[in-house]
Design a protein around this motif. Structure first.
Motif, PDB file in Angstrom:
ATOM      1  N   LEU A 117      34.042  44.637  55.394  1.00 12.10           N
ATOM      2  CA  LEU A 117      33.143  44.583  54.121  1.00 12.10           C
ATOM      3  C   LEU A 117      33.808  44.600  52.723  1.00 12.10           C
ATOM      4  N   ILE A 118      33.371  43.969  51.603  1.00 12.59           N
ATOM      5  CA  ILE A 118      33.755  44.322  50.362  1.00 12.59           C
ATOM      6  C   ILE A 118      32.326  44.743  49.755  1.00 12.59           C
ATOM      7  N   THR A 258      38.169  52.726  50.040  1.00  5.95           N
ATOM      8  CA  THR A 258      38.513  51.369  50.122  1.00  5.95           C
ATOM      9  C   THR A 258      39.838  50.954  49.428  1.00  5.95           C
ATOM     10  N   THR A 259      40.358  49.806  49.878  1.00  5.94           N
ATOM     11  CA  THR A 259      41.297  49.198  48.954  1.00  5.94           C
ATOM     12  C   THR A 259      41.175  47.949  48.251  1.00  5.94           C
ATOM     13  N   GLU A 273      36.071  38.284  46.344  1.00  3.29           N
ATOM     14  CA  GLU A 273      34.939  39.342  45.476  1.00  3.29           C
ATOM     15  C   GLU A 273      35.525  40.444  44.906  1.00  3.29           C
ATOM     16  N   ALA A 274      35.251  40.786  43.719  1.00  2.00           N
ATOM     17  CA  ALA A 274      35.757  42.105  43.375  1.00  2.00           C
ATOM     18  C   ALA A 274      35.113  43.228  44.098  1.00  2.00           C
ATOM     19  N   GLY A 275      35.794  44.385  44.092  1.00  2.00           N
ATOM     20  CA  GLY A 275      35.227  45.675  44.896  1.00  2.00           C
ATOM     21  C   GLY A 275      36.222  46.135  45.778  1.00  2.00           C
ATOM     22  N   GLY A 276      35.987  47.001  46.473  1.00  2.00           N
ATOM     23  CA  GLY A 276      36.617  47.809  47.378  1.00  2.00           C
ATOM     24  C   GLY A 276      36.495  47.196  49.026  1.00  2.00           C
ATOM     25  N   LEU A 277      37.580  46.800  49.677  1.00  2.00           N
ATOM     26  CA  LEU A 277      37.689  46.295  50.768  1.00  2.00           C
ATOM     27  C   LEU A 277      37.887  47.588  51.865  1.00  2.00           C
ATOM     28  N   SER A 278      36.896  47.234  52.873  1.00  2.00           N
ATOM     29  CA  SER A 278      36.768  48.494  54.007  1.00  2.00           C
ATOM     30  C   SER A 278      36.932  47.678  55.322  1.00  2.00           C
ATOM     31  N   GLY A 279      37.282  48.505  56.399  1.00  2.00           N
ATOM     32  CA  GLY A 279      37.232  48.021  57.544  1.00  2.00           C
ATOM     33  C   GLY A 279      38.710  47.757  58.149  1.00  2.00           C
ATOM     34  N   PRO A 280      38.792  47.001  59.373  1.00  2.00           N
ATOM     35  CA  PRO A 280      40.212  47.129  59.894  1.00  2.00           C
ATOM     36  C   PRO A 280      41.805  47.142  59.081  1.00  2.00           C
ATOM     37  N   PRO A 281      41.509  46.328  57.901  1.00  2.00           N
ATOM     38  CA  PRO A 281      42.765  46.057  56.927  1.00  2.00           C
ATOM     39  C   PRO A 281      42.938  47.423  56.258  1.00  2.00           C
ATOM     40  N   VAL A 282      42.077  48.450  56.267  1.00  2.00           N
ATOM     41  CA  VAL A 282      42.414  49.689  55.737  1.00  2.00           C
ATOM     42  C   VAL A 282      43.251  50.636  56.680  1.00  2.00           C
ATOM     43  N   HIS A 283      43.081  50.473  57.933  1.00  2.00           N
ATOM     44  CA  HIS A 283      43.507  51.393  58.881  1.00  2.00           C
ATOM     45  C   HIS A 283      45.104  51.554  58.687  1.00  2.00           C
ATOM     46  N   GLU A 284      46.066  50.558  58.574  1.00  2.00           N
ATOM     47  CA  GLU A 284      47.384  51.245  58.598  1.00  2.00           C
ATOM     48  C   GLU A 284      47.676  51.603  57.077  1.00  2.00           C
TER      49      GLU A 284
END
Length: 355
Positions: A117-118, A258-259, A273-284
């Motif tokens: 999500l963003i 979020t990243t 899109e501007a904002g914070g990315l959440s989900g699997p890309p944040v795991h590492e």
């Protein structure tokens, strides 16, 4: 496993056909209504907690180490229903002193190919008074549930006066929280992340420490306090956080929010899109922060690992990296309540194996 867990894959298809924020609102409303009715409550109620799942976090006894991250229930309006899904602890907010609408819609976007999500919600919430009313009306804590209250600053409060907002919120939530989270890492409130810098964080935590002591004297209780940080901090910035947290008597760190990075989702719809990315890309990213924090903090300070958990293996990796407990959010959107059960069972097994 509850009927809701079994039915969620079908329900998700219908929800994902709707605008993301509208689907979010409908889901919370339906969950609350279903739980409020004695005839339908069993549909959402999780099964019994497995043996060996219980743990202690910052002196708080938890039935399991799987929590709900803040942001899903910003106003604390759905605490009891969310608690029924099997979480060991619930965190609600972020709340600000005054109500605010947040950023213009659309402000929540799905990236299904990345199961991410963003969001650029911008701390949209009904304000501290409504929030506290909802918290006090819930039954979760009275039934033994552990509740974290997440606080922030209003968007129109100058960053130079951010401390005032945090102190106002601290005053309000202190009597009603099992633990309190300072959110200084959302990318969706202008300049908020600057509070993670050494001097700004030192000033904020100094003020919080003094107010905590006064509140503890007044109320006869001193709930643990944690700070939620970003996954995008450089090593020197993480080290500064690790230095200041114990120096000011802070009990724990939530790693991470979020990243703002888009490296893992380049070329996908909505990726820009501007904002914070959440989900699997944040795991590492969060694992790297957790490992560095644990190395520098030793065993005394609690770490709650959050970011990109979509299956039990990632929950285990968070614990093995040094987290004492975990939280989920985006994985819940894509997987449904079965993810909670899966993670609880996996961490219970991990605990049993370690013992």
């Amino acid at each position: 496993m509850s009927l809701l867990s079994r039915a969620y894959p079908l329900t998700r298809a219908a929800l994902f056909a709707l605008d993301a924020e509208h689907a979010h609102e409908l889901t919370l409303a339906a969950l609350k209504k279903t739980h409020a009715c004695h005839l339908t409550r069993a549909l959402v109620q999780a099964g019994p907690t497995p043996s060996g799942a219980s743990c202690t976090l910052m002196g708080l006894a938890l039935p399991n180490a799987v929590g709900l991250a803040a942001g899903l229930d910003k106003n604390g309006a759905c605490i009891d229903a969310l608690g029924a899904l099997g979480f060991g602890f619930i965190e609600v907010g972020t709340v600000t002193p005054r109500p605010q609408p947040g950023n213009p819609r659309p402000r929540l976007f799905r990236l299904p190919a990345a199961r991410s999500l963003i969001n650029r919600m911008g701390f949209n919430n009904q304000g501290l008074d409504v929030f506290l009313g909802n918290v006090q009306a819930s039954h979760w804590r009275r039934g033994g549930g552990v509740l974290g209250l997440n606080i922030g600053k209003n968007a129109d409060t100058p960053i130079e006066r951010a401390i005032d907002d945090y102190l106002l919120c601290l005053d309000g939530v202190h009597p009603h929280a099992d633990y309190i989270t300072l959110n200084i890492s959302s990318p969706n409130t202008s300049q908020l992340r600057s509070l993670q810098g050494h001097d700004a964080l030192d000033a904020l935590l100094s003020a919080i420490r003094a107010r905590r002591k006064a509140l503890a004297d007044r109320h006869g209780r001193n709930p643990p306090l944690v700070v939620k940080i970003a996954p995008d901090l450089q090593d020197a910035e993480i080290d500064a956080v690790a230095e200041l947290i114990p120096a000011h008597g802070i009990d724990g760190i939530i790693a991470t929010n979020t990243t703002v990075s888009r490296t893992a989702v380049q070329g996908q719809p909505h990726a820009n899109e501007a904002g914070g990315l959440s989900g699997p890309p944040v795991h590492e990213l969060s694992l790297n922060v957790i490992r560095r924090l644990r190395t520098r903090l030793g065993a005394e300070t609690a770490i709650i690992g959050v970011g990109g958990i979509e299956q039990a293996a990632q929950a285990i990796e968070k614990i093995q990296a040094g987290a004492n407990a975990i939280q989920i959010y985006t994985g819940l959107i894509y997987r449904g309540p079965s993810l909670v059960t899966e993670c609880v069972q996996a961490l219970a097994g991990l605990s049993t194996t370690a013992a």
